[in-house]
Enzyme design. Structure first.
Site, PDB file in Angstrom:
ATOM      1  N   PRO A 138     -71.507  38.508  23.304  1.00 57.86           N
ATOM      2  CA  PRO A 138     -72.816  37.979  23.705  1.00 57.86           C
ATOM      3  C   PRO A 138     -73.955  38.969  23.531  1.00 57.86           C
ATOM      4  O   PRO A 138     -75.074  38.590  23.172  1.00 57.86           O
ATOM      5  CB  PRO A 138     -72.607  37.617  25.180  1.00 57.86           C
ATOM      6  CG  PRO A 138     -71.149  37.327  25.295  1.00 57.86           C
ATOM      7  CD  PRO A 138     -70.482  38.270  24.344  1.00 57.86           C
ATOM      8  N   LEU A 243     -64.852  42.206   7.545  1.00 51.94           N
ATOM      9  CA  LEU A 243     -66.105  41.513   7.275  1.00 51.94           C
ATOM     10  C   LEU A 243     -66.509  41.651   5.806  1.00 51.94           C
ATOM     11  O   LEU A 243     -66.967  40.693   5.185  1.00 51.94           O
ATOM     12  CB  LEU A 243     -67.215  42.063   8.177  1.00 51.94           C
ATOM     13  CG  LEU A 243     -67.095  41.754   9.666  1.00 51.94           C
ATOM     14  CD1 LEU A 243     -68.207  42.448  10.435  1.00 51.94           C
ATOM     15  CD2 LEU A 243     -67.122  40.256   9.919  1.00 51.94           C
ATOM     16  N   ALA A 246     -64.461  39.229   3.881  1.00 48.96           N
ATOM     17  CA  ALA A 246     -64.817  37.824   4.079  1.00 48.96           C
ATOM     18  C   ALA A 246     -66.153  37.469   3.452  1.00 48.96           C
ATOM     19  O   ALA A 246     -66.382  36.321   3.052  1.00 48.96           O
ATOM     20  CB  ALA A 246     -64.841  37.502   5.567  1.00 48.96           C
ATOM     21  N   ARG A 247     -67.064  38.422   3.379  1.00 50.37           N
ATOM     22  CA  ARG A 247     -68.392  38.127   2.841  1.00 50.37           C
ATOM     23  C   ARG A 247     -68.349  37.720   1.379  1.00 50.37           C
ATOM     24  O   ARG A 247     -69.236  37.006   0.901  1.00 50.37           O
ATOM     25  CB  ARG A 247     -69.315  39.333   3.044  1.00 50.37           C
ATOM     26  CG  ARG A 247     -69.774  39.495   4.483  1.00 50.37           C
ATOM     27  CD  ARG A 247     -70.414  40.841   4.740  1.00 50.37           C
ATOM     28  NE  ARG A 247     -70.792  40.968   6.150  1.00 50.37           N
ATOM     29  CZ  ARG A 247     -70.897  42.127   6.789  1.00 50.37           C
ATOM     30  NH1 ARG A 247     -70.636  43.263   6.142  1.00 50.37           N
ATOM     31  NH2 ARG A 247     -71.249  42.162   8.059  1.00 50.37           N
ATOM     32  N   ARG A 272     -84.849   7.424  -8.962  1.00 52.57           N
ATOM     33  CA  ARG A 272     -85.996   7.063  -8.114  1.00 52.57           C
ATOM     34  C   ARG A 272     -87.265   6.921  -8.963  1.00 52.57           C
ATOM     35  O   ARG A 272     -87.651   7.850  -9.681  1.00 52.57           O
ATOM     36  CB  ARG A 272     -86.200   8.150  -7.067  1.00 52.57           C
ATOM     37  CG  ARG A 272     -87.454   8.007  -6.205  1.00 52.57           C
ATOM     38  CD  ARG A 272     -87.353   6.869  -5.233  1.00 52.57           C
ATOM     39  NE  ARG A 272     -88.422   6.929  -4.235  1.00 52.57           N
ATOM     40  CZ  ARG A 272     -88.656   5.992  -3.340  1.00 52.57           C
ATOM     41  NH1 ARG A 272     -87.885   4.902  -3.303  1.00 52.57           N
ATOM     42  NH2 ARG A 272     -89.631   6.110  -2.470  1.00 52.57           N
ATOM     43  N   GLN A 283     -93.878  16.619 -14.046  1.00 53.46           N
ATOM     44  CA  GLN A 283     -93.833  18.060 -14.282  1.00 53.46           C
ATOM     45  C   GLN A 283     -93.483  18.844 -13.019  1.00 53.46           C
ATOM     46  O   GLN A 283     -92.694  19.806 -13.065  1.00 53.46           O
ATOM     47  CB  GLN A 283     -95.174  18.535 -14.851  1.00 53.46           C
ATOM     48  CG  GLN A 283     -95.462  18.043 -16.266  1.00 53.46           C
ATOM     49  CD  GLN A 283     -96.794  18.526 -16.778  1.00 53.46           C
ATOM     50  OE1 GLN A 283     -97.509  19.264 -16.108  1.00 53.46           O
ATOM     51  NE2 GLN A 283     -97.139  18.115 -17.997  1.00 53.46           N
ATOM     52  N   GLU A 369     -71.930  36.871  10.025  1.00 51.53           N
ATOM     53  CA  GLU A 369     -71.382  37.981   9.221  1.00 51.53           C
ATOM     54  C   GLU A 369     -72.493  38.823   8.606  1.00 51.53           C
ATOM     55  O   GLU A 369     -72.446  39.202   7.440  1.00 51.53           O
ATOM     56  CB  GLU A 369     -70.403  37.458   8.170  1.00 51.53           C
ATOM     57  CG  GLU A 369     -69.170  36.846   8.808  1.00 51.53           C
ATOM     58  CD  GLU A 369     -68.025  36.633   7.850  1.00 51.53           C
ATOM     59  OE1 GLU A 369     -67.890  37.430   6.901  1.00 51.53           O
ATOM     60  OE2 GLU A 369     -67.265  35.672   8.050  1.00 51.53           O
ATOM     61  N   GLY A 370     -73.500  39.094   9.416  1.00 58.25           N
ATOM     62  CA  GLY A 370     -74.615  39.931   8.992  1.00 58.25           C
ATOM     63  C   GLY A 370     -75.849  39.111   8.694  1.00 58.25           C
ATOM     64  O   GLY A 370     -75.859  38.323   7.753  1.00 58.25           O
TER      65      GLY A 370
END
Length: 391
Positions: A138, A243, A246-247, A272, A283, A369-370
């Site tokens: 926390p 970390l 994982a990043r 559309r 453009q 993660e940062g």
């Protein structure tokens, strides 16, 4: 008929056949098991994580870059491509894969004992067992050096006290990798969540990553045996290395969310009509599409470069190299999602289109993660040789 954004530079030619096969496998899992229901999961805030984990394990996508113990042993680039396909379906599901394989499994695989690896990794690779990674607190998110969770010896056991928060998979995990400060420095534990006294409070009412399960872990005098301690951990560098690992999957994954938004915007703009012609012919719309396609391809090339460096194996990726990837790719992917929303106009906020869901999810990925600021300071420190982190 136009081409898809990543086809502009023929980027597929930079991949091997094996890498393309892994990507195709991950795309099949996403198409068959995630896309049909993910909008409903997001609405309800309740995804069938355990069932999904079994499908992901069956496809070899959990801990896939690790070797042994039922893991596939693929390259980092293959892992990245798989994460890109999964996040093109939803960031919450890719986060599940990252937390399972690149954080929890990697921590046990690199720092655990042989007994711990045998106990957890085969079941986790198969998706039968789920893990979580208890680092953030926390009062200590961006600054893990201030970690307040404590571990003290008591005979043959350890006593853990502290709180970990924003822990993905915590409410449903079978094992929690818990990081704590002991007398001789930071250490880690692979804690079975069915141990007496292990407490988890689920975090509800999230506005992002709703197709995932997140919780707060409360450790109040939790007694764990010495056999749960990860013997290879020597310092805070251990969780930080997880970390970094994982990043890389984040750097790749967010490109999937951006690509899905851009593909949606391209198809929508072609169909559309306003003022008597498709809005794709205007453009200003083409300028938006062109700029987003350029950023998507630049992000892909950056992710591929970092993946190739990681797979070369000469030396590990440096933290500032990973910071460049996360800072750029998450920031640009979020910009793409927001810009695509403008092309869809009011329809961009409807559940029938994935753009707003991706944009909301990426707001979480931007800070976990940062945060962007932390990665900016990591890069700045390397450029100047001066530490800007307050002390």
């Amino acid at each position: 008929m136009g081409v898809r954004p990543l086809d502009l530079l023929d980027l597929d030619g930079l991949l091997t056949d094996d890498e393309r096969d892994v990507r195709a496998q991950a795309r099949r899992v996403a198409d068959d098991h995630i896309r049909p229901d993910v909008a409903e999961w997001y609405d309800s805030g309740d995804a069938p994580i355990r069932e999904l984990a079994l499908e992901l394990g069956k496809a070899g996508l959990l801990g896939m870059h690790l070797t042994g113990y039922g893991c596939a042993g693929t390259s980092s680039v293959s892992l990245g491509l798989a994460c890109m396909e999964l996040e093109a379906a939803d960031s919450g599901i890719r986060s599940l894969v990252s937390v399972q394989g690149s954080l929890t499994m990697y921590a046990i695989w690199r720092y655990g004992s042989d007994e711990q690896k045998q106990q957890w990794l085969p079941g986790m690779a198969a998706g039968r067992l789920l893990g979580c990674f208890g680092l953030a607190e926390p009062d200590h998110g961006s600054d893990p050096t201030g970690m307040s969770t404590r571990a003290r010896r008591d005979g043959d056991d350890w006593i853990l006290d502290g709180v970990k928060t924003w822990i993905l998979n915590a409410p449903i995990a079978d094992v929690a990798v818990i990081w704590a400060r002991a007398e001789k420095g930071v250490t880690g534990f692979a804690v079975p969540t069915d141990i007496t006294g292990f407490q988890v409070r689920e975090i509800n009412h999230k506005m992002s990553l709703r197709a995932s399960s997140t919780g707060e872990i409360v450790l109040d005098g939790l007694r764990v045996p010495e056999s749960t301690r990860l013997p290879g951990v020597r310092s805070l560098m251990a969780p930080l290395s997880c970390l970094t690992e994982a990043r890389l999957s984040i750097i790749w994954g967010v490109l999937g969310a951006a690509r899905d938004c851009l593909d949606t915007a391209l198809d929508y703009a072609a169909a559309r009509e306003q003022f008597g012609r498709p809005i794709a012919s205007f453009q200003l719309t083409q300028a938006k599409l062109a700029d987003m396609a350029v950023e998507l391809q630049k992000g892909f090339l950056l992710a591929l470069h970092l993946g190739r460096l990681r797979d070369a194996g000469d030396k590990p990726l440096r933290p500032e190299q990973v910071s460049v990837g996360k800072l750029n790719n998450v920031r640009e992917s979020l910009k793409i999602a927001r810009e695509c929303r403008t092309i869809l106009g009011g329809n961009g906020i409807r559940r029938e289109f994935p753009v707003m869901r991706h944009a909301s999810n990426l707001e979480s990925v931007l800070t976990y993660e940062g945060t962007s600021e932390i990665h900016q300071l990591s890069i700045g420190q390397k450029l100047t040789g001066l530490n800007a982190f307050a002390r």
